[in-house]
Design a protein around this motif. Structure first.
Motif, PDB file in Angstrom:
ATOM      1  N   ILE A   9      36.046  11.550  20.884  1.00 53.65           N
ATOM      2  CA  ILE A   9      36.263  10.141  20.534  1.00 53.65           C
ATOM      3  C   ILE A   9      35.316   9.721  19.413  1.00 53.65           C
ATOM      4  O   ILE A   9      35.718   9.063  18.445  1.00 53.65           O
ATOM      5  N   VAL A  10      34.071  10.120  19.480  1.00 54.41           N
ATOM      6  CA  VAL A  10      33.093   9.806  18.430  1.00 54.41           C
ATOM      7  C   VAL A  10      33.512  10.471  17.122  1.00 54.41           C
ATOM      8  O   VAL A  10      33.423   9.867  16.036  1.00 54.41           O
ATOM      9  N   ALA A  11      33.973  11.705  17.171  1.00 54.10           N
ATOM     10  CA  ALA A  11      34.416  12.407  15.957  1.00 54.10           C
ATOM     11  C   ALA A  11      35.614  11.703  15.329  1.00 54.10           C
ATOM     12  O   ALA A  11      35.665  11.503  14.103  1.00 54.10           O
ATOM     13  N   PHE A  12      36.602  11.294  16.141  1.00 52.58           N
ATOM     14  CA  PHE A  12      37.763  10.562  15.606  1.00 52.58           C
ATOM     15  C   PHE A  12      37.348   9.218  15.012  1.00 52.58           C
ATOM     16  O   PHE A  12      37.825   8.824  13.948  1.00 52.58           O
ATOM     17  N   ALA A  13      36.436   8.528  15.674  1.00 52.42           N
ATOM     18  CA  ALA A  13      35.963   7.232  15.164  1.00 52.42           C
ATOM     19  C   ALA A  13      35.243   7.430  13.833  1.00 52.42           C
ATOM     20  O   ALA A  13      35.430   6.659  12.879  1.00 52.42           O
ATOM     21  N   PHE A  14      34.415   8.484  13.761  1.00 57.37           N
ATOM     22  CA  PHE A  14      33.705   8.760  12.513  1.00 57.37           C
ATOM     23  C   PHE A  14      34.676   9.096  11.382  1.00 57.37           C
ATOM     24  O   PHE A  14      34.540   8.594  10.267  1.00 57.37           O
ATOM     25  N   ILE A  15      35.652   9.914  11.647  1.00 57.82           N
ATOM     26  CA  ILE A  15      36.653  10.285  10.633  1.00 57.82           C
ATOM     27  C   ILE A  15      37.449   9.055  10.216  1.00 57.82           C
ATOM     28  O   ILE A  15      37.704   8.846   9.022  1.00 57.82           O
ATOM     29  N   TYR A  16      37.827   8.223  11.190  1.00 54.77           N
ATOM     30  CA  TYR A  16      38.580   7.002  10.893  1.00 54.77           C
ATOM     31  C   TYR A  16      37.778   6.084   9.960  1.00 54.77           C
ATOM     32  O   TYR A  16      38.289   5.574   8.968  1.00 54.77           O
ATOM     33  N   LEU A  17      36.499   5.879  10.287  1.00 56.55           N
ATOM     34  CA  LEU A  17      35.653   5.014   9.449  1.00 56.55           C
ATOM     35  C   LEU A  17      35.425   5.618   8.070  1.00 56.55           C
ATOM     36  O   LEU A  17      35.399   4.905   7.059  1.00 56.55           O
TER      37      LEU A  17
END
Length: 190
Positions: A9-17
């Motif tokens: 979830i943190v990796a997806f949030a980082f990629i999204y941002l």
């Protein structure tokens, strides 16, 4: 298992941002594009196209011609529009953000006017435009002596001279009527 889910979830949030941050820079570039500023996708309008239309219609400002060519992409369509309507729409203020006036002047090598106000090269009044200064200074002939009869002459030169003379008479009569009107107003206010 739960820690792996948190890491995903943190990796997806980082990629999204990260993607959002990079695309924000592209949005600014797109917002400054002529298509975004003008509200339509401008077509190619070359200096030759502008010069061609301006040569045929020198009283139409170059900025108006350029703006219409950006919309139509065709010197023929722009020329037909001038012939049908007599004028071209003035470009909106957004046009000058997309195509700054200084850039147009440098590219064309001459000043660009948006309005149809006369430039210093053009005479400001009809008397100087039609070179009637000497006729204004001359005393008036007897009434009816200057009337030119409108007739169809065989030669084009005579027709042109007759038309020129009728224009001159109309201008001089309008000047005379305006002077009489101003004289009556000043006499009435005194």
């Amino acid at each position: 298992m739960a820690s792996e889910l948190v890491n995903v979830i943190v990796a997806f949030a980082f990629i999204y941002l990260l993607v959002r941050w990079f695309s924000k820079g592209n949005d600014n570039a797109r917002a400054d594009s002529p298509a975004a500023i003008l509200g339509f996708s401008p077509r190619k309008a070359t200096d030759d196209m502008i010069a061609t239309v301006h040569a045929a219609f020198p009283d139409i400002p170059r900025a108006n011609i350029h703006y219409d060519l950006l919309k139509t992409g065709s010197a023929e369509v722009t020329s037909n529009k001038i012939l049908e309507r007599g004028v071209l729409d003035a470009p909106p203020a957004a046009y000058f953000r997309a195509f700054p006036l200084a850039t147009q002047q440098a590219a064309q090598g001459q000043p660009t006017a948006v309005s149809s106000t006369p430039t210093p090269a053009q005479p400001r009044d009809l008397i100087s435009r039609f070179q009637l200064e000497q006729r204004v200074a001359q005393p008036e002939p007897a009434a009816g002596a200057t009337a030119v009869r409108a007739s169809w002459d065989a030669s084009a030169e005579k027709r042109e001279a007759s038309l020129r003379e009728r224009k001159a008479q109309m201008i001089l009569e309008a000047r005379k009527r305006m002077a009489e009107k101003l004289q009556a107003q000043t006499a009435g206010s005194s």
